[in-house]
Design a protein around this motif. Structure first.
Motif, PDB file in Angstrom:
ATOM      1  N   GLU A  32       0.831  -1.207   0.000  1.00 50.77           N
ATOM      2  CA  GLU A  32       0.000   0.000   0.000  1.00 50.77           C
ATOM      3  C   GLU A  32       0.863   1.255   0.000  1.00 50.77           C
ATOM      4  OE1 GLU A  32      -2.565  -2.879   2.601  1.00 50.77           O
ATOM      5  OE2 GLU A  32      -0.448  -2.387   2.377  1.00 50.77           O
ATOM      6  N   GLU A  33       1.973   1.222   0.749  1.00 50.56           N
ATOM      7  CA  GLU A  33       2.825   2.410   0.849  1.00 50.56           C
ATOM      8  C   GLU A  33       3.321   2.869  -0.515  1.00 50.56           C
ATOM      9  OE1 GLU A  33       4.706   1.568   5.303  1.00 50.56           O
ATOM     10  OE2 GLU A  33       6.011   1.843   3.573  1.00 50.56           O
ATOM     11  N   ILE A  34       3.819   1.923  -1.317  1.00 47.57           N
ATOM     12  CA  ILE A  34       4.367   2.268  -2.639  1.00 47.57           C
ATOM     13  C   ILE A  34       3.281   2.873  -3.523  1.00 47.57           C
ATOM     14  CG2 ILE A  34       5.358   1.299  -4.752  1.00 47.57           C
ATOM     15  CD1 ILE A  34       6.781  -0.759  -2.897  1.00 47.57           C
ATOM     16  N   LEU A  35       2.095   2.270  -3.501  1.00 51.54           N
ATOM     17  CA  LEU A  35       1.003   2.780  -4.331  1.00 51.54           C
ATOM     18  C   LEU A  35       0.508   4.140  -3.828  1.00 51.54           C
ATOM     19  CD1 LEU A  35      -1.068  -0.485  -4.968  1.00 51.54           C
ATOM     20  CD2 LEU A  35       0.464   0.698  -6.539  1.00 51.54           C
ATOM     21  N   ILE A  36       0.474   4.325  -2.511  1.00 51.05           N
ATOM     22  CA  ILE A  36       0.045   5.607  -1.944  1.00 51.05           C
ATOM     23  C   ILE A  36       1.002   6.718  -2.351  1.00 51.05           C
ATOM     24  CG2 ILE A  36      -0.125   6.904   0.230  1.00 51.05           C
ATOM     25  CD1 ILE A  36      -1.313   4.326   1.462  1.00 51.05           C
ATOM     26  N   VAL A  37       2.303   6.466  -2.188  1.00 51.91           N
ATOM     27  CA  VAL A  37       3.301   7.481  -2.539  1.00 51.91           C
ATOM     28  C   VAL A  37       3.238   7.792  -4.031  1.00 51.91           C
ATOM     29  CG1 VAL A  37       5.781   7.963  -2.684  1.00 51.91           C
ATOM     30  CG2 VAL A  37       4.830   6.929  -0.619  1.00 51.91           C
ATOM     31  N   SER A  38       3.112   6.760  -4.857  1.00 57.19           N
ATOM     32  CA  SER A  38       3.020   6.967  -6.316  1.00 57.19           C
ATOM     33  C   SER A  38       1.791   7.800  -6.661  1.00 57.19           C
ATOM     34  CB  SER A  38       2.952   5.617  -7.034  1.00 57.19           C
ATOM     35  OG  SER A  38       4.091   4.836  -6.742  1.00 57.19           O
ATOM     36  N   GLY A  39       0.648   7.447  -6.045  1.00 55.55           N
ATOM     37  CA  GLY A  39      -0.579   8.195  -6.297  1.00 55.55           C
ATOM     38  C   GLY A  39      -0.470   9.635  -5.868  1.00 55.55           C
ATOM     39  N   PHE A  40       0.107   9.862  -4.684  1.00 51.40           N
ATOM     40  CA  PHE A  40       0.290  11.228  -4.181  1.00 51.40           C
ATOM     41  C   PHE A  40       1.124  12.055  -5.148  1.00 51.40           C
ATOM     42  CE2 PHE A  40      -1.282  11.033   0.247  1.00 51.40           C
ATOM     43  CZ  PHE A  40      -1.635  12.355   0.415  1.00 51.40           C
ATOM     44  N   LEU A  41       2.260  11.506  -5.538  1.00 53.64           N
ATOM     45  CA  LEU A  41       3.152  12.255  -6.421  1.00 53.64           C
ATOM     46  C   LEU A  41       2.479  12.573  -7.747  1.00 53.64           C
ATOM     47  CD1 LEU A  41       6.533  10.403  -5.776  1.00 53.64           C
ATOM     48  CD2 LEU A  41       5.918  12.721  -5.053  1.00 53.64           C
ATOM     49  N   ILE A  42       1.713  11.611  -8.273  1.00 57.68           N
ATOM     50  CA  ILE A  42       1.058  11.832  -9.568  1.00 57.68           C
ATOM     51  C   ILE A  42       0.010  12.924  -9.462  1.00 57.68           C
ATOM     52  CG2 ILE A  42      -0.459  10.810 -11.313  1.00 57.68           C
ATOM     53  CD1 ILE A  42       1.024   8.139 -10.808  1.00 57.68           C
ATOM     54  N   PHE A  43      -0.879  12.848  -8.409  1.00 60.26           N
ATOM     55  CA  PHE A  43      -1.919  13.882  -8.419  1.00 60.26           C
ATOM     56  C   PHE A  43      -1.431  15.221  -7.882  1.00 60.26           C
ATOM     57  CE2 PHE A  43      -3.885  11.193  -4.832  1.00 60.26           C
ATOM     58  CZ  PHE A  43      -3.499  12.013  -3.777  1.00 60.26           C
ATOM     59  N   ILE A  44      -0.312  15.255  -7.174  1.00 65.23           N
ATOM     60  CA  ILE A  44       0.302  16.551  -6.862  1.00 65.23           C
ATOM     61  C   ILE A  44       0.806  17.196  -8.153  1.00 65.23           C
ATOM     62  CG2 ILE A  44       2.357  17.636  -5.843  1.00 65.23           C
ATOM     63  CD1 ILE A  44       1.968  15.858  -3.396  1.00 65.23           C
ATOM     64  N   ILE A  45       1.451  16.384  -8.997  1.00 66.20           N
ATOM     65  CA  ILE A  45       1.950  16.896 -10.273  1.00 66.20           C
ATOM     66  C   ILE A  45       0.797  17.338 -11.177  1.00 66.20           C
ATOM     67  CG2 ILE A  45       3.114  16.230 -12.434  1.00 66.20           C
ATOM     68  CD1 ILE A  45       4.902  14.393 -10.684  1.00 66.20           C
ATOM     69  N   LEU A  46      -0.263  16.523 -11.229  1.00 63.98           N
ATOM     70  CA  LEU A  46      -1.395  16.841 -12.109  1.00 63.98           C
ATOM     71  C   LEU A  46      -2.075  18.145 -11.714  1.00 63.98           C
ATOM     72  CD1 LEU A  46      -3.069  13.332 -12.605  1.00 63.98           C
ATOM     73  CD2 LEU A  46      -1.815  14.666 -14.301  1.00 63.98           C
ATOM     74  N   ILE A  47      -2.306  18.332 -10.410  1.00 68.97           N
ATOM     75  CA  ILE A  47      -2.995  19.553  -9.971  1.00 68.97           C
ATOM     76  C   ILE A  47      -2.102  20.771 -10.179  1.00 68.97           C
ATOM     77  CG2 ILE A  47      -4.101  20.737  -8.044  1.00 68.97           C
ATOM     78  CD1 ILE A  47      -5.651  18.351  -9.172  1.00 68.97           C
ATOM     79  N   ASN A  48      -0.795  20.618  -9.974  1.00 67.43           N
ATOM     80  CA  ASN A  48       0.114  21.734 -10.240  1.00 67.43           C
ATOM     81  C   ASN A  48       0.160  22.048 -11.736  1.00 67.43           C
ATOM     82  OD1 ASN A  48       1.944  22.852  -7.837  1.00 67.43           O
ATOM     83  ND2 ASN A  48       1.415  20.722  -7.398  1.00 67.43           N
ATOM     84  N   LEU A  49       0.101  21.018 -12.566  1.00 67.74           N
ATOM     85  CA  LEU A  49       0.023  21.240 -14.011  1.00 67.74           C
ATOM     86  C   LEU A  49      -1.260  21.977 -14.378  1.00 67.74           C
ATOM     87  CD1 LEU A  49       1.316  17.915 -15.622  1.00 67.74           C
ATOM     88  CD2 LEU A  49       2.363  20.186 -15.774  1.00 67.74           C
ATOM     89  N   GLN A  50      -2.322  21.657 -13.649  1.00 64.49           N
ATOM     90  CA  GLN A  50      -3.605  22.318 -13.895  1.00 64.49           C
ATOM     91  C   GLN A  50      -3.488  23.816 -13.637  1.00 64.49           C
ATOM     92  OE1 GLN A  50      -7.095  20.118 -12.527  1.00 64.49           O
ATOM     93  NE2 GLN A  50      -7.819  21.966 -11.507  1.00 64.49           N
ATOM     94  N   VAL A  51      -2.775  24.175 -12.559  1.00 57.11           N
ATOM     95  CA  VAL A  51      -2.576  25.595 -12.240  1.00 57.11           C
ATOM     96  C   VAL A  51      -1.676  26.250 -13.293  1.00 57.11           C
ATOM     97  CG1 VAL A  51      -1.646  27.216 -10.544  1.00 57.11           C
ATOM     98  CG2 VAL A  51      -2.901  25.195  -9.770  1.00 57.11           C
ATOM     99  N   ILE A  52      -0.575  25.550 -13.640  1.00 58.94           N
ATOM    100  CA  ILE A  52       0.348  26.079 -14.655  1.00 58.94           C
ATOM    101  C   ILE A  52      -0.375  26.253 -15.988  1.00 58.94           C
ATOM    102  CG2 ILE A  52       2.415  25.551 -16.014  1.00 58.94           C
ATOM    103  CD1 ILE A  52       3.467  24.076 -13.505  1.00 58.94           C
ATOM    104  N   ASN A  53      -1.235  25.288 -16.292  1.00 59.98           N
ATOM    105  CA  ASN A  53      -1.980  25.334 -17.555  1.00 59.98           C
ATOM    106  C   ASN A  53      -2.818  26.600 -17.671  1.00 59.98           C
ATOM    107  OD1 ASN A  53      -3.584  24.188 -19.917  1.00 59.98           O
ATOM    108  ND2 ASN A  53      -5.183  24.320 -18.367  1.00 59.98           N
ATOM    109  N   ARG A  54      -3.364  27.026 -16.542  1.00 61.77           N
ATOM    110  CA  ARG A  54      -4.262  28.182 -16.557  1.00 61.77           C
ATOM    111  C   ARG A  54      -3.530  29.467 -16.925  1.00 61.77           C
ATOM    112  NH1 ARG A  54      -6.274  27.937 -11.485  1.00 61.77           N
ATOM    113  NH2 ARG A  54      -7.613  26.251 -12.166  1.00 61.77           N
ATOM    114  N   TYR A  55      -2.226  29.539 -16.565  1.00 61.38           N
ATOM    115  CA  TYR A  55      -1.519  30.812 -16.730  1.00 61.38           C
ATOM    116  C   TYR A  55      -0.364  30.776 -17.724  1.00 61.38           C
ATOM    117  CZ  TYR A  55      -4.252  31.767 -12.604  1.00 61.38           C
ATOM    118  OH  TYR A  55      -5.306  31.910 -11.744  1.00 61.38           O
ATOM    119  N   LEU A  56       0.184  29.584 -17.995  1.00 61.58           N
ATOM    120  CA  LEU A  56       1.354  29.523 -18.883  1.00 61.58           C
ATOM    121  C   LEU A  56       1.104  28.768 -20.177  1.00 61.58           C
ATOM    122  CD1 LEU A  56       4.220  28.870 -16.294  1.00 61.58           C
ATOM    123  CD2 LEU A  56       3.494  31.044 -17.288  1.00 61.58           C
ATOM    124  N   LEU A  57       0.424  27.623 -20.051  1.00 55.78           N
ATOM    125  CA  LEU A  57       0.280  26.777 -21.239  1.00 55.78           C
ATOM    126  C   LEU A  57      -0.521  27.421 -22.368  1.00 55.78           C
ATOM    127  CD1 LEU A  57      -0.087  23.167 -19.803  1.00 55.78           C
ATOM    128  CD2 LEU A  57       1.948  24.445 -20.423  1.00 55.78           C
TER     129      LEU A  57
END
Length: 633
Positions: A32-57
């Protein structure tokens, strides 16, 4: 060559090689730990991309990615939440009430623990069976997600898969527990389970609300995890009365957390954990010390000021106490402060963490009540800052009376400026979070994701006190902590369906309003009730259970739902520093290695101050509502 092969074959014992056994053991421990950490990192990146997308992309002509990043993040969050719940079971981390069970003989405690495991296992089994039936139906009807157009069965599979993992962990717990109990204690546990569930066969004509709350109270008293107590009591009621179909459970388990705002909770928790264990908190402490450490009660004042700073990062009371108490409580005791006062002031200052935004309890209240989280954050600013300032004054008076002083006796502007410069990256966090939200640049969830990413980047690449192992451990801890909260919301949503069906909220409102027509009297009764609840029930559990019941009554007497949210959170924040459940007290006591009774004696004036502030915030709504109303207008 053939001889070598033959030798290896002859030497093979039929057992897997040692490294394979170690690998399987690690997988079992870390799955569970490996999957939790992987999931966290992915959706942290995705949401930050969402913010970047709004102003830079848009300037790069890449197109709008928000539609699919948000949907994918939500589904990953749901998987991570159920995986975290499985890991929490393995680690035996939960929210429960153990006032009664702690006073029972050891044999009865072990028997009740066994019966609780059996109830939790059966509930999980029903969720797995009905969950797979639900996704089979979705496959047959070709249901797909709106943005990604993938089969709905894929995200919905998080429910049966998650509860299947919980079943495995419960079996492991059962095997481990049975090794440590006698045959008599085991039979006692099975007998308890049979006696408790037997009435279901005879309750078909009973009132649904009576059965529901009766079983909920019973499961709470025997020490079951509150989340499972909510779910198991609902299942018992449904089996007894056929109030709603059982296949409704897994669908509610998914839809109740398929909610973008609720994702702010794990992000704020992750940000608080990441920043609370490294250089950021030390720089905040140093800055506070330079600003006010020279005054009487300098370190006590530092604890309160730093709690106010850190509250704007972590959103959690216990996290604030743990981060600050580890460093300050021993230092205060060494300088001659009364140990009870030193520990109590840190525990009380930690309550600011759930009032000043970003606050996890405010997020939970906002999701449950369907009120604006941004408005709730605004409402928490003045009460949070006011609480900190008043606590500073009271701590100063107590310290001056007792002669508790720091090592320095004067203010040094140069050192203060240097400390402020050193802490600049820490001071930027509230600016990023609150400025992003109220500047209209980010939603609360996006601001929380940015804060988590900021903490990782600063810790790894600027201060360099956070390695990959530290990130891994922080995200695992965040996953477990947030999953306990999310499971409460899942089970409370299932429980809440029967409350809605039986119109419990309307009944409670009518009953209380029949006692008095005076708004101030009813508000006093509400406060007394919530203070009592805070004594025995953890704050987040109280919010998800009581908000649907009490909010209609609050609205009926003319309270703004946002103002009522602040009243509820402040009441439950006082519960953090009052036994027997007071989480902040226990966290601080474990740090100082002193008894709870000693902290209570040293903390009595600060506790009285909190109660006075509660009355002020309750009866003068302008304190909390001035900023929200200013923004509304």
């Amino acid at each position: 060559m053939e001889a070598a092969v033959e030798s290896k074959v002859n030497n093979y014992s039929g057992k897997p090689p040692n490294f394979w056994m170690k690998g399987l053991s690690v997988l079992d421990r870390r799955f569970e730990e490996i999957l939790i950490v992987s999931g966290f990192l992915i959706f942290i990146i995705l949401i930050n991309l969402q913010v970047i997308n709004r102003y830079l992309l848009p300037f790069l002509d890449i197109g709008n990615i928000t539609t699919w990043t948000e949907e994918l993040s939500r589904y990953l969050f749901i998987f991570v939440s159920f995986l975290g719940a499985s890991l929490a079971i393995r680690k035996r981390e939960s929210i429960q009430v153990s006032i009664l069970t702690d006073r029972l003989p050891a044999s009865i405690q072990k028997g009740l623990l066994l019966s609780n495991t059996l109830f939790m296992f059966y509930f999980s089994y029903m969720m797995v069976v009905n969950g797979f039936e639900l996704i089979s139906f979705q496959i047959e009807t070709n249901q797909t997600t709106p943005a990604l157009s993938i089969p709905m069965a894929v995200p919905y599979s998080a429910v049966p898969i998650g509860f299947a993992l919980m079943m495995i962990r419960l079996i492991q717990m059962f095997i481990k527990d049975t090794k440590e109990i006698t045959m008599k204690e085991g039979l006692l546990g099975i007998s308890f389970a049979i006696v408790m569930i037997l009435p279901i066969a005879f309750l078909g004509d009973a009132a649904i609300a009576l059965v529901l709350f009766g079983y909920f109270a019973l499961f709470i008293l025997i020490g079951m995890q509150i989340a499972f107590a909510l779910g198991a009591s609902t299942l018992a009621t449904v089996l007894a009365t056929d109030a709603i179909p059982v296949d409704f459970f897994p669908q509610t388990a998914f839809t109740s957390i398929d909610n973008f705002p609720i994702m702010a909770v794990p992000f704020f928790i992750a940000a608080g954990i990441i920043m609370g264990g490294g250089a950021i908190i030390k720089r905040l402490l140093n800055l506070s010390d330079e600003l006010i450490g020279f005054l009487p009660g300098g370190l006590a004042l530092v604890a309160i000021i730093t709690s106010m700073f850190f509250a704007a990062i972590s959103g959690s009371g216990p996290a604030t106490v743990a981060a600050i108490g580890t460093l300050l409580i021993p230092a205060m005791i060494k300088q001659g402060y009364n140990p009870g006062f030193a520990t109590g002031v840190v525990a009380t200052a930690g309550t600011i963490g759930v009032i000043i935004p970003p606050s996890n309890p405010l997020v939970i209240y906002g999701v449950v009540s369907q009120e604006s989280i941004s408005q709730l954050f605004l409402a928490g600013i003045l009460p949070g800052v006011s609480t900190g300032l008043v606590l500073l004054i009271v701590a100063f008076i107590i310290s001056k009376k007792n002669g508790w002083r720091g090592e320095r006796t004067s203010f040094n502007l140069r050192n203060s400026a240097k400390a402020a410069w050193d802490a600049k990256l820490a001071l930027l966090v509230p600016v990023i979070i609150l400025g992003g939200i109220y500047g209209g640049f980010m939603t609360p969830t996006e601001a929380a994701a940015v804060a988590a990413a900021y903490g990782i980047i600063v810790g790894m690449f600027v201060y360099r006190d956070l390695g990959l192992k530290g990130v891994y451990q922080s995200l695992v801890k965040a996953g477990v902590t947030s999953s306990v909260i999310i499971m409460l919301m899942v089970m409370a949503s299932i429980f809440g369906r029967l409350i809605t069906l039986e119109k419990v909220a309307e009944f409670v409102a009518e009953f209380v309003l029949s006692l008095s027509e005076n708004k101030f009297v009813i508000l006093l009764l509400l406060n007394l009730f919530l203070l009592l609840i805070g004594l025995v029930l953890e704050a987040l559990a109280a919010i998800v259970i009581l908000t649907p019941i009490l909010l209609p009554m609050a609205v009926a007497i003319g309270l703004d739902p946002v103002h009522f949210g602040l009243i509820m959170i402040f009441n439950l924040a006082i519960g953090f520093i009052t036994p027997p459940v007071g989480v902040n007290l226990f966290v601080a006591a474990s740090t100082a290695k002193i008894k709870i009774e000693e902290i209570i004696r040293g903390n009595k004036y600060l506790l009285l101050t909190m109660i006075v502030l509660l009355l002020l915030f309750s009866y003068i709504p302008q304190i909390s509502m001035w900023l929200p109303e200013l923004i509304r207008n």
